[in-house]
Scaffold this motif. Sequence first.
Motif, PDB file in Angstrom:
ATOM      1  N   ALA A   4       0.834  -1.208   0.000  1.00  0.00           N
ATOM      2  CA  ALA A   4       0.000   0.000   0.000  1.00  0.00           C
ATOM      3  C   ALA A   4       0.866   1.254   0.000  1.00  0.00           C
ATOM      4  O   ALA A   4       0.567   2.225  -0.694  1.00  0.00           O
ATOM      5  CB  ALA A   4      -0.929  -0.002   1.211  1.00  0.00           C
ATOM      6  N   ALA A   5       1.955   1.229   0.770  1.00  0.00           N
ATOM      7  CA  ALA A   5       2.856   2.378   0.831  1.00  0.00           C
ATOM      8  C   ALA A   5       3.502   2.627  -0.527  1.00  0.00           C
ATOM      9  O   ALA A   5       3.598   3.774  -0.978  1.00  0.00           O
ATOM     10  CB  ALA A   5       3.916   2.166   1.900  1.00  0.00           C
ATOM     11  N   THR A   6       3.930   1.563  -1.173  1.00  0.00           N
ATOM     12  CA  THR A   6       4.552   1.697  -2.495  1.00  0.00           C
ATOM     13  C   THR A   6       3.556   2.235  -3.506  1.00  0.00           C
ATOM     14  O   THR A   6       3.879   3.123  -4.298  1.00  0.00           O
ATOM     15  CB  THR A   6       5.119   0.334  -2.955  1.00  0.00           C
ATOM     16  N   ALA A   7       2.336   1.705  -3.481  1.00  0.00           N
ATOM     17  CA  ALA A   7       1.316   2.138  -4.430  1.00  0.00           C
ATOM     18  C   ALA A   7       0.906   3.591  -4.213  1.00  0.00           C
ATOM     19  O   ALA A   7       0.571   4.294  -5.168  1.00  0.00           O
ATOM     20  CB  ALA A   7       0.093   1.224  -4.329  1.00  0.00           C
ATOM     21  N   ALA A   8       0.918   4.057  -2.976  1.00  0.00           N
ATOM     22  CA  ALA A   8       0.469   5.417  -2.664  1.00  0.00           C
ATOM     23  C   ALA A   8       1.523   6.481  -2.953  1.00  0.00           C
ATOM     24  O   ALA A   8       1.180   7.650  -3.139  1.00  0.00           O
ATOM     25  CB  ALA A   8       0.057   5.510  -1.199  1.00  0.00           C
ATOM     26  N   ALA A   9       2.795   6.106  -2.968  1.00  0.00           N
ATOM     27  CA  ALA A   9       3.883   7.082  -3.126  1.00  0.00           C
ATOM     28  C   ALA A   9       3.661   7.921  -4.385  1.00  0.00           C
ATOM     29  O   ALA A   9       3.214   7.396  -5.396  1.00  0.00           O
ATOM     30  CB  ALA A   9       5.226   6.366  -3.188  1.00  0.00           C
ATOM     31  N   PRO A  10       3.871   9.217  -4.290  1.00  0.00           N
ATOM     32  CA  PRO A  10       4.560   9.979  -3.243  1.00  0.00           C
ATOM     33  C   PRO A  10       3.647  10.449  -2.108  1.00  0.00           C
ATOM     34  O   PRO A  10       4.059  11.248  -1.274  1.00  0.00           O
ATOM     35  CB  PRO A  10       5.120  11.180  -4.005  1.00  0.00           C
ATOM     36  N   ARG A  11       2.415   9.949  -2.060  1.00  0.00           N
ATOM     37  CA  ARG A  11       1.512  10.295  -0.958  1.00  0.00           C
ATOM     38  C   ARG A  11       1.737   9.318   0.196  1.00  0.00           C
ATOM     39  O   ARG A  11       2.237   8.218  -0.003  1.00  0.00           O
ATOM     40  CB  ARG A  11       0.059  10.217  -1.422  1.00  0.00           C
ATOM     41  N   GLU A  12       1.351   9.711   1.392  1.00  0.00           N
ATOM     42  CA  GLU A  12       1.418   8.814   2.539  1.00  0.00           C
ATOM     43  C   GLU A  12       0.221   7.868   2.501  1.00  0.00           C
ATOM     44  O   GLU A  12      -0.910   8.299   2.300  1.00  0.00           O
ATOM     45  CB  GLU A  12       1.415   9.604   3.849  1.00  0.00           C
ATOM     46  N   ALA A  13       0.484   6.590   2.698  1.00  0.00           N
ATOM     47  CA  ALA A  13      -0.578   5.595   2.862  1.00  0.00           C
ATOM     48  C   ALA A  13      -0.893   5.514   4.347  1.00  0.00           C
ATOM     49  O   ALA A  13      -0.057   5.856   5.186  1.00  0.00           O
ATOM     50  CB  ALA A  13      -0.108   4.241   2.344  1.00  0.00           C
ATOM     51  N   CYS A  14      -2.093   5.052   4.684  1.00  0.00           N
ATOM     52  CA  CYS A  14      -2.442   4.961   6.105  1.00  0.00           C
ATOM     53  C   CYS A  14      -3.533   3.933   6.324  1.00  0.00           C
ATOM     54  O   CYS A  14      -4.204   3.503   5.396  1.00  0.00           O
ATOM     55  CB  CYS A  14      -2.880   6.327   6.641  1.00  0.00           C
ATOM     56  N   GLY A  15      -3.695   3.567   7.610  1.00  0.00           N
ATOM     57  CA  GLY A  15      -4.737   2.625   7.955  1.00  0.00           C
ATOM     58  C   GLY A  15      -4.776   2.355   9.446  1.00  0.00           C
ATOM     59  O   GLY A  15      -4.142   3.048  10.237  1.00  0.00           O
ATOM     60  N   LEU A  16      -5.525   1.333   9.798  1.00  0.00           N
ATOM     61  CA  LEU A  16      -5.789   0.993  11.198  1.00  0.00           C
ATOM     62  C   LEU A  16      -5.134  -0.332  11.563  1.00  0.00           C
ATOM     63  O   LEU A  16      -4.985  -1.218  10.717  1.00  0.00           O
ATOM     64  CB  LEU A  16      -7.294   0.889  11.423  1.00  0.00           C
ATOM     65  N   LEU A  17      -4.764  -0.453  12.835  1.00  0.00           N
ATOM     66  CA  LEU A  17      -4.210  -1.681  13.399  1.00  0.00           C
ATOM     67  C   LEU A  17      -5.260  -2.271  14.331  1.00  0.00           C
ATOM     68  O   LEU A  17      -5.711  -1.600  15.267  1.00  0.00           O
ATOM     69  CB  LEU A  17      -2.932  -1.380  14.177  1.00  0.00           C
ATOM     70  N   LEU A  18      -5.652  -3.502  14.085  1.00  0.00           N
ATOM     71  CA  LEU A  18      -6.720  -4.135  14.851  1.00  0.00           C
ATOM     72  C   LEU A  18      -6.230  -5.431  15.471  1.00  0.00           C
ATOM     73  O   LEU A  18      -5.388  -6.123  14.906  1.00  0.00           O
ATOM     74  CB  LEU A  18      -7.909  -4.418  13.928  1.00  0.00           C
ATOM     75  N   GLY A  19      -6.749  -5.756  16.648  1.00  0.00           N
ATOM     76  CA  GLY A  19      -6.333  -6.993  17.298  1.00  0.00           C
ATOM     77  C   GLY A  19      -6.933  -7.139  18.669  1.00  0.00           C
ATOM     78  O   GLY A  19      -7.978  -6.569  18.984  1.00  0.00           O
ATOM     79  N   ALA A  20      -6.235  -7.891  19.509  1.00  0.00           N
ATOM     80  CA  ALA A  20      -6.703  -8.152  20.868  1.00  0.00           C
ATOM     81  C   ALA A  20      -5.491  -8.422  21.756  1.00  0.00           C
ATOM     82  O   ALA A  20      -4.473  -8.929  21.280  1.00  0.00           O
ATOM     83  CB  ALA A  20      -7.639  -9.358  20.886  1.00  0.00           C
ATOM     84  N   GLY A  21      -5.609  -8.069  23.010  1.00  0.00           N
ATOM     85  CA  GLY A  21      -4.554  -8.358  23.971  1.00  0.00           C
ATOM     86  C   GLY A  21      -3.210  -7.759  23.606  1.00  0.00           C
ATOM     87  O   GLY A  21      -2.178  -8.348  23.905  1.00  0.00           O
ATOM     88  N   GLY A  22      -3.210  -6.630  22.940  1.00  0.00           N
ATOM     89  CA  GLY A  22      -1.962  -5.991  22.553  1.00  0.00           C
ATOM     90  C   GLY A  22      -1.298  -6.609  21.336  1.00  0.00           C
ATOM     91  O   GLY A  22      -0.214  -6.200  20.944  1.00  0.00           O
ATOM     92  N   ARG A  23      -1.956  -7.575  20.715  1.00  0.00           N
ATOM     93  CA  ARG A  23      -1.397  -8.253  19.543  1.00  0.00           C
ATOM     94  C   ARG A  23      -2.134  -7.787  18.292  1.00  0.00           C
ATOM     95  O   ARG A  23      -3.358  -7.921  18.197  1.00  0.00           O
ATOM     96  CB  ARG A  23      -1.544  -9.755  19.707  1.00  0.00           C
ATOM     97  N   ILE A  24      -1.377  -7.237  17.343  1.00  0.00           N
ATOM     98  CA  ILE A  24      -1.971  -6.815  16.077  1.00  0.00           C
ATOM     99  C   ILE A  24      -2.293  -8.073  15.275  1.00  0.00           C
ATOM    100  O   ILE A  24      -1.401  -8.857  14.961  1.00  0.00           O
ATOM    101  CB  ILE A  24      -1.011  -5.904  15.281  1.00  0.00           C
ATOM    102  N   GLU A  25      -3.570  -8.261  14.975  1.00  0.00           N
ATOM    103  CA  GLU A  25      -3.993  -9.436  14.228  1.00  0.00           C
ATOM    104  C   GLU A  25      -4.266  -9.125  12.768  1.00  0.00           C
ATOM    105  O   GLU A  25      -4.200 -10.003  11.915  1.00  0.00           O
ATOM    106  CB  GLU A  25      -5.221 -10.051  14.892  1.00  0.00           C
ATOM    107  N   ARG A  26      -4.599  -7.884  12.497  1.00  0.00           N
ATOM    108  CA  ARG A  26      -4.813  -7.487  11.107  1.00  0.00           C
ATOM    109  C   ARG A  26      -4.717  -5.970  10.987  1.00  0.00           C
ATOM    110  O   ARG A  26      -4.723  -5.257  11.989  1.00  0.00           O
ATOM    111  CB  ARG A  26      -6.134  -8.005  10.561  1.00  0.00           C
ATOM    112  N   PHE A  27      -4.614  -5.521   9.778  1.00  0.00           N
ATOM    113  CA  PHE A  27      -4.591  -4.091   9.518  1.00  0.00           C
ATOM    114  C   PHE A  27      -5.537  -3.809   8.366  1.00  0.00           C
ATOM    115  O   PHE A  27      -5.876  -4.702   7.587  1.00  0.00           O
ATOM    116  CB  PHE A  27      -3.172  -3.596   9.202  1.00  0.00           C
ATOM    117  N   THR A  28      -5.978  -2.588   8.290  1.00  0.00           N
ATOM    118  CA  THR A  28      -6.790  -2.152   7.163  1.00  0.00           C
ATOM    119  C   THR A  28      -6.076  -0.996   6.488  1.00  0.00           C
ATOM    120  O   THR A  28      -5.318  -0.264   7.119  1.00  0.00           O
ATOM    121  CB  THR A  28      -8.189  -1.684   7.600  1.00  0.00           C
TER     122      THR A  28
END
Length: 121
Positions: A4-28
């Motif tokens: 996503a970062a490569t595809a967005a360049a020269p713009r910043e890509a961004c998203g959310l970190l989702l999970g449980a118990g302090g463990r990132i299980e997926r991102f959007t």
Amino acid sequence: MKKAATAAAPREACGLLLGAGGRIERFTECANVSDAPEIRFEIDPAALFAALRAERAGGNALLGYWHSHPSGDAAPSRTDAAMAAPDGKLWVILGGEDVTCWRAGDAGRWDKFAEEALILV
């Protein structure tokens, strides 16, 4: 995230970190709705509110945010520090080939970020 970062360049890509118990299980990946996406990010509020609603309904917790720095520096910028609330959320930053993780608070880099270990499994 790297794709996503490569595809967005020269713009910043961004998203959310989702999970449980302090463990990132997926991102959007989210739309960067900033008025200057080449130098800062703003996650689409609709995506953020949807994630918070899903969390309240028993889904994954919103653990934090990720974004890219097309300049190649994977450390929080002054702009990141100005945007960050001291809420303990994780900030994953991609710059070039580097990926770093930071926790938003009231100490550390720019008096806002403490570096966190990021262990990929």
